[in-house]
Design a protein around this motif. Structure first.
Motif, PDB file in Angstrom:
ATOM      1  N   TYR A  72     -17.880 -28.597   8.489  1.00  0.00           N
ATOM      2  CA  TYR A  72     -17.801 -27.708   7.331  1.00  0.00           C
ATOM      3  C   TYR A  72     -17.105 -26.402   7.716  1.00  0.00           C
ATOM      4  N   PRO A  73     -16.443 -25.760   6.727  1.00  0.00           N
ATOM      5  CA  PRO A  73     -15.793 -24.482   7.004  1.00  0.00           C
ATOM      6  C   PRO A  73     -16.793 -23.332   6.941  1.00  0.00           C
ATOM      7  N   ILE A  74     -16.600 -22.354   7.804  1.00  0.00           N
ATOM      8  CA  ILE A  74     -17.411 -21.139   7.727  1.00  0.00           C
ATOM      9  C   ILE A  74     -16.691 -20.154   6.811  1.00  0.00           C
ATOM     10  N   PRO A  75     -17.411 -19.179   6.251  1.00  0.00           N
ATOM     11  CA  PRO A  75     -16.747 -18.168   5.416  1.00  0.00           C
ATOM     12  C   PRO A  75     -15.717 -17.381   6.232  1.00  0.00           C
ATOM     13  N   THR A  76     -14.587 -17.090   5.635  1.00  0.00           N
ATOM     14  CA  THR A  76     -13.525 -16.379   6.359  1.00  0.00           C
ATOM     15  C   THR A  76     -13.264 -14.987   5.792  1.00  0.00           C
ATOM     16  N   ASP A  77     -14.243 -14.444   5.087  1.00  0.00           N
ATOM     17  CA  ASP A  77     -14.094 -13.071   4.619  1.00  0.00           C
ATOM     18  C   ASP A  77     -14.626 -12.118   5.693  1.00  0.00           C
ATOM     19  N   GLU A  78     -14.413 -10.858   5.493  1.00  0.00           N
ATOM     20  CA  GLU A  78     -14.945  -9.812   6.367  1.00  0.00           C
ATOM     21  C   GLU A  78     -14.430  -9.977   7.813  1.00  0.00           C
ATOM     22  N   PRO A  79     -15.111  -9.420   8.814  1.00  0.00           N
ATOM     23  CA  PRO A  79     -14.603  -9.442  10.197  1.00  0.00           C
ATOM     24  C   PRO A  79     -14.428 -10.844  10.784  1.00  0.00           C
ATOM     25  N   VAL A  80     -15.286 -11.779  10.391  1.00  0.00           N
ATOM     26  CA  VAL A  80     -15.156 -13.140  10.948  1.00  0.00           C
ATOM     27  C   VAL A  80     -13.816 -13.750  10.560  1.00  0.00           C
ATOM     28  N   GLY A  81     -13.441 -13.610   9.295  1.00  0.00           N
ATOM     29  CA  GLY A  81     -12.158 -14.142   8.843  1.00  0.00           C
ATOM     30  C   GLY A  81     -10.989 -13.508   9.569  1.00  0.00           C
ATOM     31  N   GLU A  82     -11.079 -12.205   9.807  1.00  0.00           N
ATOM     32  CA  GLU A  82     -10.018 -11.510  10.538  1.00  0.00           C
ATOM     33  C   GLU A  82      -9.908 -12.057  11.958  1.00  0.00           C
ATOM     34  N   MET A  83     -11.046 -12.271  12.620  1.00  0.00           N
ATOM     35  CA  MET A  83     -11.032 -12.818  13.971  1.00  0.00           C
ATOM     36  C   MET A  83     -10.418 -14.227  13.983  1.00  0.00           C
ATOM     37  N   ILE A  84     -10.791 -15.039  13.003  1.00  0.00           N
ATOM     38  CA  ILE A  84     -10.250 -16.407  12.916  1.00  0.00           C
ATOM     39  C   ILE A  84      -8.728 -16.357  12.769  1.00  0.00           C
ATOM     40  N   ARG A  85      -8.240 -15.490  11.896  1.00  0.00           N
ATOM     41  CA  ARG A  85      -6.787 -15.384  11.680  1.00  0.00           C
ATOM     42  C   ARG A  85      -6.073 -14.853  12.928  1.00  0.00           C
ATOM     43  N   ILE A  86      -6.606 -13.809  13.550  1.00  0.00           N
ATOM     44  CA  ILE A  86      -5.969 -13.206  14.729  1.00  0.00           C
ATOM     45  C   ILE A  86      -5.906 -14.186  15.893  1.00  0.00           C
ATOM     46  N   THR A  87      -6.971 -14.961  16.076  1.00  0.00           N
ATOM     47  CA  THR A  87      -7.013 -15.900  17.202  1.00  0.00           C
ATOM     48  C   THR A  87      -6.417 -17.258  16.857  1.00  0.00           C
ATOM     49  N   ASN A  88      -5.978 -17.401  15.608  1.00  0.00           N
ATOM     50  CA  ASN A  88      -5.374 -18.657  15.146  1.00  0.00           C
ATOM     51  C   ASN A  88      -6.309 -19.844  15.359  1.00  0.00           C
ATOM     52  N   GLN A  89      -7.598 -19.616  15.091  1.00  0.00           N
ATOM     53  CA  GLN A  89      -8.614 -20.652  15.239  1.00  0.00           C
ATOM     54  C   GLN A  89      -8.841 -21.380  13.922  1.00  0.00           C
ATOM     55  N   SER A  90      -9.398 -22.541  13.989  1.00  0.00           N
ATOM     56  CA  SER A  90      -9.839 -23.273  12.809  1.00  0.00           C
ATOM     57  C   SER A  90     -11.069 -22.562  12.258  1.00  0.00           C
ATOM     58  N   SER A  91     -11.260 -22.623  10.951  1.00  0.00           N
ATOM     59  CA  SER A  91     -12.464 -22.047  10.353  1.00  0.00           C
ATOM     60  C   SER A  91     -13.532 -23.119  10.141  1.00  0.00           C
ATOM     61  N   THR A  92     -13.372 -24.260  10.772  1.00  0.00           N
ATOM     62  CA  THR A  92     -14.284 -25.380  10.554  1.00  0.00           C
ATOM     63  C   THR A  92     -15.147 -25.654  11.783  1.00  0.00           C
ATOM     64  N   ARG A  93     -16.432 -25.869  11.523  1.00  0.00           N
ATOM     65  CA  ARG A  93     -17.365 -26.277  12.575  1.00  0.00           C
ATOM     66  C   ARG A  93     -17.407 -27.799  12.611  1.00  0.00           C
ATOM     67  N   PRO A  94     -17.421 -28.410  13.780  1.00  0.00           N
ATOM     68  CA  PRO A  94     -17.592 -29.866  13.838  1.00  0.00           C
ATOM     69  C   PRO A  94     -19.009 -30.240  13.410  1.00  0.00           C
ATOM     70  N   ALA A  95     -19.195 -31.466  13.017  1.00  0.00           N
ATOM     71  CA  ALA A  95     -20.535 -31.954  12.676  1.00  0.00           C
ATOM     72  C   ALA A  95     -21.442 -31.777  13.881  1.00  0.00           C
ATOM     73  N   HIS A  96     -22.646 -31.246  13.641  1.00  0.00           N
ATOM     74  CA  HIS A  96     -23.555 -31.000  14.759  1.00  0.00           C
ATOM     75  C   HIS A  96     -24.999 -30.971  14.283  1.00  0.00           C
ATOM     76  N   VAL A  97     -25.891 -31.136  15.241  1.00  0.00           N
ATOM     77  CA  VAL A  97     -27.331 -31.084  14.998  1.00  0.00           C
ATOM     78  C   VAL A  97     -27.890 -29.969  15.882  1.00  0.00           C
ATOM     79  N   HIS A  98     -28.696 -29.081  15.272  1.00  0.00           N
ATOM     80  CA  HIS A  98     -29.310 -27.966  15.993  1.00  0.00           C
ATOM     81  C   HIS A  98     -30.665 -28.380  16.558  1.00  0.00           C
ATOM     82  N   PHE A  99     -30.999 -27.814  17.717  1.00  0.00           N
ATOM     83  CA  PHE A  99     -32.288 -28.046  18.361  1.00  0.00           C
ATOM     84  C   PHE A  99     -32.855 -26.715  18.843  1.00  0.00           C
ATOM     85  N   ARG A 100     -34.119 -26.491  18.580  1.00  0.00           N
ATOM     86  CA  ARG A 100     -34.855 -25.356  19.153  1.00  0.00           C
ATOM     87  C   ARG A 100     -36.051 -25.966  19.863  1.00  0.00           C
TER      88      ARG A 100
END
Length: 129
Positions: A72-100
């Motif tokens: 799924y894509p993460i929001p690209t507004d605000e500072p996160v979006g700027e970082m994604i654009r500057i670093t030329n990264q994808s805004s999408t997270r791969p499918a994953h399962v969280h564990f605590r």
């Protein structure tokens, strides 16, 4: 029942090679559409899905069935979006399962495992892969 491809998770919790029996594992992930339950405007704790709290067995293992989450894509507004654009990264997270994973006397571990073969695996927007 949620729709999606079946997913079986089997895990073992060890510390220095020794089983960590009776640890508690919180598990959560997005659904087959790439959305978390809390993203639903009508979400309540009673409507929780794709979540579980499990206790490790005596051999320090857990296993459960769910559905395969989707990237799924993460929001690209605000500072996160700027970082994604500057670093030329994808805004999408791969499918994953969280564990605590927690147990008294041990540091708590919070991590995730990504789905093998996900096309965003090598370009995780969280920059953690």
């Amino acid at each position: 029942m949620p729709r999606g491809d079946p997913l079986y998770v089997s895990a073992r919790v060890l510390s220095a090679g020794a089983p960590v029996a009776q640890a508690v594992v919180d598990v959560w992930h997005a659904d087959a559409g790439g959305r978390y339950d809390v993203q639903d405007a009508n979400w309540t704790i009673e409507k929780s899905r794709m979540r579980a709290v499990l206790e490790i067995d005596a051999d320090s293992r857990i296993g459960f069935w769910s559905v395969l989450p989707k990237s799924y894509p993460i929001p690209t507004d605000e500072p996160v979006g700027e970082m994604i654009r500057i670093t030329n990264q994808s805004s999408t997270r791969p499918a994953h399962v969280h564990f605590r994973i927690g147990k008294e006397g041990f540091d708590t571990l919070v991590t995730h495992l990504s789905a093998d073969g996900d096309k965003y695996l090598d370009a995780d927007a969280a920059l953690g892969v």
